[in-house]
Design an enzyme around this catalytic site. Structure first.
Site, PDB file in Angstrom:
ATOM      1  N   ASP A 272       0.366 -20.840 -64.689  1.00 42.36           N
ATOM      2  CA  ASP A 272      -0.551 -20.050 -63.882  1.00 42.36           C
ATOM      3  C   ASP A 272      -0.339 -20.448 -62.416  1.00 42.36           C
ATOM      4  OD1 ASP A 272      -2.458 -18.262 -63.050  1.00 42.36           O
ATOM      5  OD2 ASP A 272      -3.981 -18.875 -64.489  1.00 42.36           O
TER       6      ASP A 272
HETATM    7  C1  BGC Z   1      -5.009 -16.140 -62.828  1.00 42.89           C
HETATM    8  C2  BGC Z   1      -4.046 -15.429 -63.752  1.00 42.89           C
HETATM    9  C3  BGC Z   1      -3.205 -14.461 -62.993  1.00 42.89           C
HETATM   10  C4  BGC Z   1      -2.482 -15.197 -61.896  1.00 42.89           C
HETATM   11  C5  BGC Z   1      -1.539 -14.327 -61.097  1.00 42.89           C
HETATM   12  C6  BGC Z   1      -4.317 -16.677 -61.600  1.00 42.89           C
HETATM   13  O1  BGC Z   1      -5.232 -17.123 -60.670  1.00 42.89           O
HETATM   14  O2  BGC Z   1      -5.631 -17.186 -63.526  1.00 42.89           O
HETATM   15  O3  BGC Z   1      -4.757 -14.793 -64.771  1.00 42.89           O
HETATM   16  O4  BGC Z   1      -2.292 -13.834 -63.864  1.00 42.89           O
HETATM   17  O5  BGC Z   1      -3.453 -15.731 -61.017  1.00 42.89           O
HETATM   18  O6  BGC Z   1      -2.198 -13.444 -60.301  1.00 42.89           O
END
Ligand code: BGC
Length: 713
Positions: A259
């Site tokens: 993530d």
């Molecule tokens: C979130 C994810 C997301 C990623 C990319 C993160 O902050 O937890 O769910 O896919 O950002 O945008």
């Protein structure tokens, strides 16, 4: 074979910097989904140190960056990803809402539509499905998941993956799915986003892992790690999780991406001293791509030089990324997915809007309709009141990707469209979402007093749920409750329509309103779907996939609770209970009414004994007591009465939606095998144990009729 030869040859010719580039996932600036930005992408793409990009879309924007990638020394095409969570341009209900349809084919079609729209915009990869089970409505991200139940959650997860990925990734309109957030992200302490998770292995296996696994078994090609720790080790550094569980036990052979900046966040977790340490731990654990931290690119060269990581590890990760690119057909046609013509014809096209409207219809849950205020007739005068009543943006909800509020239809707009000139509509906002406004309140009182009926649309704004949006108070904001009280004082019949991204504490509203319709955030066509239901063009059929508590103090809660050694008994002091609230949900898992009434017959089992290799049929008669066709979703729950490990008091194991003619009685049957009776045993492996079980059928997880049977050998 051709693929292996081609890719191996490519890897053999790549410099170490280029290899690490393939593992480097950077964010563009067309959307912002985290704190760090990746700066100017062009030089990094040009020198081959960026292998994939997200937050960039549209055919022209992706084409421009793809052109740069093709000019890099190896000319390896980029993959473009994006958070397409509930639609790309045509937005459908938030996932928690859509899950209330219990309609797997609808879920699959929605994902397919989102994928096809995203693909036309140059995207190859969607960061969905989010399959984190959660029992805690304080956590804002429940909006993005499918609720509290692992069995239903698993089916929905698989349906979404199939919808996104289609038969082949190379097919037009297919995109790569990314299962997230691996793992246990939905169980942060106190419901606070990003907080620590501490859970037994048994609970992981039994409740939290099944949807991730189902998504992988459905073929999901990528997995995203979660921000939280597991057993004190951040998910992105947890080798047990990312390699032993995911790859060895479950057979996953795709790509693992972290993530957003999860690698460098290990310094804040206090499990890595510095970036190099964090990069090594992640690579060792089984991560292939580093999202935005950029420490694979900066730290791994030195770690290689000192022998702290080895080239084989890197080659393995690079091969996984390149395989994805190959399977997407990018080496044959790097622009395959970006198509202006498709973008023009697909985005927000009539069929997509229709599907979004259907999805919205099926997501709405009628919580209460005691004096049958709903459906309304299109006559007289109707007051539409509330801060959410005419909000297009809030109808779209959190995480709307490239969705455009200008294309959406608010509740008020949908109602006006449906009514035409058959009734007079008065509109007043009454208050802001979180702030009182005396003059708006006065307007609302006037509007209500002129009307025959009041439709009050209250709830959360789109920013009040989703990521980084945990709440300790899940009631309607004070100003909205004041507005509600004032509306009730007018003495006019009032229907409450609630919108939110989480179950709310509606205990006060439940006492005051005889009709409550829960509308989540329904997407582009939300207002029209809502109007269909309000005026009875369609009946509500949604069933909650997450119970609504009576009080925030009950959280986390689930209908799948265990009995405990001192089961709840209001009259016994030393039983497992609260002094000031019952244990159960106000609106339980599975609850949802329609414009109709049903009578359930007794639950009947085909035999009181079931042999291990036999099936058992569990049935109930259901009668439509109304004068019009009506739809109901019957639910089957099972309970294992005595087992080597304590079992939930009930678990969903089947459901069936039936459309009944007026007065019709139908026998609905569920066939189970002994596999439906298995559970995670003491050794953390699935086991089936002989003994007594209860089979229960009913309209929700609470109002059930049971029949007992014995599993024997
Ligand atoms: C979130 C994810 C997301 C990623 C990319 C993160 O902050 O937890 O769910 O896919 O950002 O945008």
């Amino acid at each position: 074979m051709r693929k292996q030869i081609f890719l191996q040859d490519l890897i053999n010719r790549m410099s170490m910097e280029e290899k690490l580039g393939q593992l480097n996932l950077l964010t563009g600036a067309m959307d912002s989904t985290g704190m760090k930005n990746s700066g100017d992408l062009v030089p990094k793409i040009r020198n081959g140190t960026c292998g994939a990009v997200f937050n960039v879309f549209t055919p022209s924007a992706t084409r421009t960056l793809q052109d740069v990638a093709l000019e890099s020394p190896m000319g390896i095409p980029l993959i473009f990803g994006y958070d397409v969570i509930h639609g790309h341009r045509t937005i459908y209900p938030i996932p928690l809402g859509l899950s209330c349809s219990w309609n797997l084919d609808l879920v699959r079609r929605c994902a397919q539509m989102a994928g096809a729209e995203a693909a036309a915009d140059g995207l190859h990869w969607v960061y969905s499905p989010m399959v984190d089970i959660s029992q805690d409505a304080r956590w804002g991200r429940v909006a993005e998941g499918s609720g509290e139940d692992p069995w239903l959650g698993s089916k929905i997860a698989a349906a979404m993956v199939t919808g996104y990925q289609g038969a082949s990734l190379a097919e037009d309109g297919s995109v790569v799915a990314c299962v997230k957030h691996f793992a246990l992200y939905g169980a942060p302490m106190g419901g606070r986003d990003y907080n620590t998770v501490d859970m037994s292995r048994g609970e992981m296996e039994e409740t939290y892992f099944p949807p991730y696994r189902a998504a992988i078994e459905a073929g999901a090609r990528t997995v995203m790690t979660s921000f939280n720790e597991i057993d004190g080790i951040p998910a992105s550094a947890n080798r047990w999780l990312l390699t032993e569980k995911l790859r060895t036990d479950w057979g996953f052979n795709g790509c693992v991406v972290t993530d957003y900046t999860a690698v460098t966040e290990m310094k804040s977790h206090g499990t890595s001293a510095n970036d190099a340490d964090a990069a090594k731990q992640s690579l060792d654990a089984g991560v292939d791509m580093d999202m935005v931290s950029e420490v694979f690119i900066t730290e791994l060269p030195q770690l290689l030089a000192t022998g702290d990581v080895c080239e084989t590890q890197i080659n393995t990760a690079v091969m996984r990324v390149l395989e994805l690119k190959w399977d997407l057909g990018l080496f044959e046609n790097p622009y395959s997915h970006c198509n202006e013509e498709h973008a023009r014809t697909r985005h927000l096209c009539k069929e997509n809007r229709e599907l979004s409207r259907l999805a919205a219809l099926e997501s709405v849950v009628l919580l209460k309709n005691e004096s049958q205020l709903l459906p309304l007739t299109k006559q007289g005068s109707i007051a539409v009141i509330g801060p959410l009543a005419d909000s297009r943006r809030d109808m779209l909800g959190c995480w709307v990707a490239a969705g455009d509020e200008m294309q959406a239809c608010s509740a008020f707009e949908g109602i006006c469209e449906a009514v035409g000139d058959r009734a007079v509509i008065h509109f007043a906002k009454g208050c802001d979402i979180q702030k009182e406004n005396d003059s708006w309140l006065a307007d609302a009182k006037i509007a209500a007093s002129c009307a025959d009926v009041v439709l009050l649309v209250l709830g959360e704004s789109w920013q009040m749920n989703g990521e980084a949006a945990s709440r300790t108070n899940i009631k309607l904001p004070k100003c909205q409750r004041k507005l509600a009280a004032e509306m009730l004082k007018t003495g006019k019949p009032c229907v409450l329509i609630t919108m939110s991204g989480r179950p709310l504490d509606l205990s006060w509203e439940d006492k005051k309103f005889s009709s409550i319709l829960h509308a989540w955030a329904l997407g582009t066509e939300g207002g029209r779907a809502l109007a269909d239901i309000i005026f009875g063009t369609a009946a509500p059929i949604g069933k909650l996939t997450m119970g609504f508590p009576r009080h925030v103090g009950q959280l986390p809660m689930t209908y799948r609770e265990k009995s405990t050694g001192r089961p709840y008994d209001a009259s016994i002091q030393y039983s497992s209970k609260y002094l000031d609230a019952p244990n159960d949900a106000l609106y339980p898992f599975g609850h949802g009414l329609t414009y109709g009434k049903f009578r359930y017959g007794k639950t009947v089992v085909s035999s009181s004994m079931m042999k291990l290799d036999e099936t058992l049929t569990i049935s109930s008669e259901i009668t439509n007591l109304t004068q019009h066709p009506a739809t109901e979703t019957l639910q089957l729950y099972l309970r294992d009465l005595v087992a080597s490990v304590s079992r939930p008091v009930k678990e969903l194991r089947g459901y069936e939606r039936v459309n009944l003619a007026p007065g019709e009685t139908r026998l609905v049957s569920f066939i189970i095998t002994s596999k439906d009776l298995s559970f995670i045993g003491r050794d953390l492996k699935p086991v089936i144990e002989l003994g007594e079980f209860d089979a229960m059928i009913g309209p929700n997880s609470k109002e059930l009729q049971a029949a007992r049977f014995t599993l024997c050998c």
